[in-house]
Each structure stands twice: as C-alpha cells, then as structure tokens.
Scaffold this active site. Structure first.
Site, PDB file in Angstrom:
ATOM      1  N   CYS A   1       6.638  -0.329   6.537  1.00 35.55           N
ATOM      2  CA  CYS A   1       6.077   0.815   5.831  1.00 35.55           C
ATOM      3  C   CYS A   1       7.148   1.314   4.875  1.00 35.55           C
ATOM      4  CB  CYS A   1       5.720   1.898   6.856  1.00 35.55           C
ATOM      5  SG  CYS A   1       5.132   3.439   6.146  1.00 35.55           S
ATOM      6  N   LEU A   2       6.750   1.704   3.666  1.00 40.36           N
ATOM      7  CA  LEU A   2       7.744   2.174   2.698  1.00 40.36           C
ATOM      8  C   LEU A   2       8.467   3.430   3.199  1.00 40.36           C
ATOM      9  CD1 LEU A   2       5.853   1.552  -0.678  1.00 40.36           C
ATOM     10  CD2 LEU A   2       7.801   0.257   0.229  1.00 40.36           C
TER      11      LEU A   2
ATOM     12  N   HIS B   1      -2.212   7.057   7.636  1.00 41.94           N
ATOM     13  CA  HIS B   1      -1.307   8.021   6.995  1.00 41.94           C
ATOM     14  C   HIS B   1      -2.028   9.332   6.685  1.00 41.94           C
ATOM     15  CE1 HIS B   1       2.587   6.138   6.355  1.00 41.94           C
ATOM     16  NE2 HIS B   1       2.042   5.024   5.876  1.00 41.94           N
TER      17      HIS B   1
ATOM     18  N   HIS C   1      -3.619   0.729   8.120  1.00 42.53           N
ATOM     19  CA  HIS C   1      -2.286   1.335   8.014  1.00 42.53           C
ATOM     20  C   HIS C   1      -2.311   2.557   7.086  1.00 42.53           C
ATOM     21  CE1 HIS C   1       2.274   0.854   7.654  1.00 42.53           C
ATOM     22  NE2 HIS C   1       1.974   1.790   6.773  1.00 42.53           N
ATOM     23  N   GLU C   2      -2.913   2.386   5.903  1.00 40.06           N
ATOM     24  CA  GLU C   2      -2.912   3.475   4.915  1.00 40.06           C
ATOM     25  C   GLU C   2      -3.859   4.600   5.341  1.00 40.06           C
ATOM     26  OE1 GLU C   2      -0.549   3.434   2.942  1.00 40.06           O
ATOM     27  OE2 GLU C   2      -0.070   1.306   3.155  1.00 40.06           O
TER      28      GLU C   2
ATOM     29  N   GLY D   1       0.834  -1.199   0.000  1.00 40.13           N
ATOM     30  CA  GLY D   1       0.000   0.000   0.000  1.00 40.13           C
ATOM     31  C   GLY D   1       0.866   1.246   0.000  1.00 40.13           C
TER      32      GLY D   1
ATOM     33  N   GLN E   1       2.815  10.083   1.678  1.00 36.26           N
ATOM     34  CA  GLN E   1       4.149   9.471   1.611  1.00 36.26           C
ATOM     35  C   GLN E   1       4.942   9.941   0.395  1.00 36.26           C
ATOM     36  OE1 GLN E   1       2.488   5.294   2.329  1.00 36.26           O
ATOM     37  NE2 GLN E   1       4.525   5.157   3.216  1.00 36.26           N
TER      38      GLN E   1
HETATM   39 ZN    ZN Z   1       2.987   3.211   5.672  1.00 35.51          ZN
END
Ligand code: ZN
Length: 187
Positions: A93-94, A141, A137-138, A46, A51
């Site tokens: 997480c990226l 953000h 999670h997303e 995701g 981000q």
């Molecule tokens: Zn993340």
C-alpha cells in the site's frame, strides 16, 4: 493537477470513514486528477482519497502493465454488490512504503460506482485478478480499513512493519473473516 503527499500508516485520518460525494463538482474533479497524478508518480496500482488526506468516497485504480496504454479507472461512491470465493494475496500500500504481506481477499467482486463524470457503471473483478484485489483494497480505505487488518499472519505482518519502521498491527482492528477462512480451508 498536483502530486500530493501520501499519508503513512499511523496517521489518524487513515482510520476515519469517508463521506459520500453529493455532486461531482469541480472540487471532486480536481481531487480525481490529483489522485491519478499521485498514483502514477508513485507507481501505484490504486490510491484512495483518504490517503491524501481527503475523506471523500473516491478512489482510482490502474491495473494496466507497463507495456500497455494507461487505463485509469475512477470510482466515486462505490458499493460492493457481489463477492465470492477466496484468495490469498500478497499486498502492499502506498501508505506503507515497501511493506508487503499476505492478506485474505474475495476472489470475485462486483462493484457499482460513479465514474469521473458522475455516470453510474458496474464492473466485475474476477478470479483473484489484480483488479479484483485492488477494488477491495481501495474500497476498504473509504471505511478506514487497511490491508494489514486482513493479514493471514499477524506476527509475520508485524515483522515486516517493524522492518520498515511502521507501527505494529492494531490487534483490535483485525477482521474476523469466517466466510473467507472456510473457503481457504477447502482448497
Ligand atoms: Zn492502500
């Protein structure tokens, strides 16, 4: 379309709440395409707009496995309308390259959002599935919340973060989750 630079933990804008999308304009379509292209380039499950430095309420998810066809899912202005149960999830997480730690999540979550064409849809992530966890999670953000804010053990999380040269857990950001704690305690 372009692969965009992903902001890493410690960047201030990752902590800022994102704005609602008022119209699925050409600009938003481009944003969606960039999110998808960047997520696939980085082998992520995701990716949320903040981000890549765009504070709009948009994220993308693809929970398909490597032997399955791609299944891109686009969420614009998502709202979580139902949540239940609790599960411990090992997440990364990226924006936190290589750092994984255990976090508390709801087991089931129902989200309402607009798709890439601005059409409303509802989807449910069940039984602590990757989809259920990725949605939470997303979604976080978009409110400046990061997965480490839900960590099970902040000392363990700090160890992992320092190992990968990332800043420590922000103690004042840790989220009190009595509902989840109670559920997890019952297991
Ligand atoms: Zn993340």
């Amino acid at each position: 379309m372009a692969v965009r630079n992903i902001l890493t933990y410690g960047t201030k804008s990752l902590r800022e709440p994102s704005k609602e999308v008022h119209k699925v304009s050409k600009k938003i379509t481009e944003l969606v395409n960039d999110l998808l292209e960047t997520m696939y380039a980085k082998n992520g499950v995701g990716l949320a707009a903040p981000q890549i430095g765009v504070n709009y309420r948009v994220f993308v998810i693809d929970v398909s496995s490597n032997d399955e066809p791609l299944n891109p899912m686009v969420f614009i202005n998502p709202k979580i309308i139902k949540k239940s149960g609790a599960v411990i999830s090992n997440e990364g997480c990226l924006s936190f390259p290589e750092a994984y730690t255990d976090v508390k999540r709801y087991k089931n979550v129902t989200v309402k959002a607009l798709d890439a064409h601005g059409r409303p849809f509802v989807i449910e992530g069940k039984d602590g599935s990757l989809l259920a966890r990725a949605i939470q999670h997303e979604f976080d953000h978009l409110n400046g919340i990061l997965f480490i804010d839900h960590c099970v053990n902040r000392f363990e999380a700090d160890n992992v973060l320092s190992k990968f040269n990332l800043p420590p857990v922000e103690v004042d950001r840790l989220i009190d989750e009595p509902e989840l704690e109670a559920e997890l305690g019952n297991d």
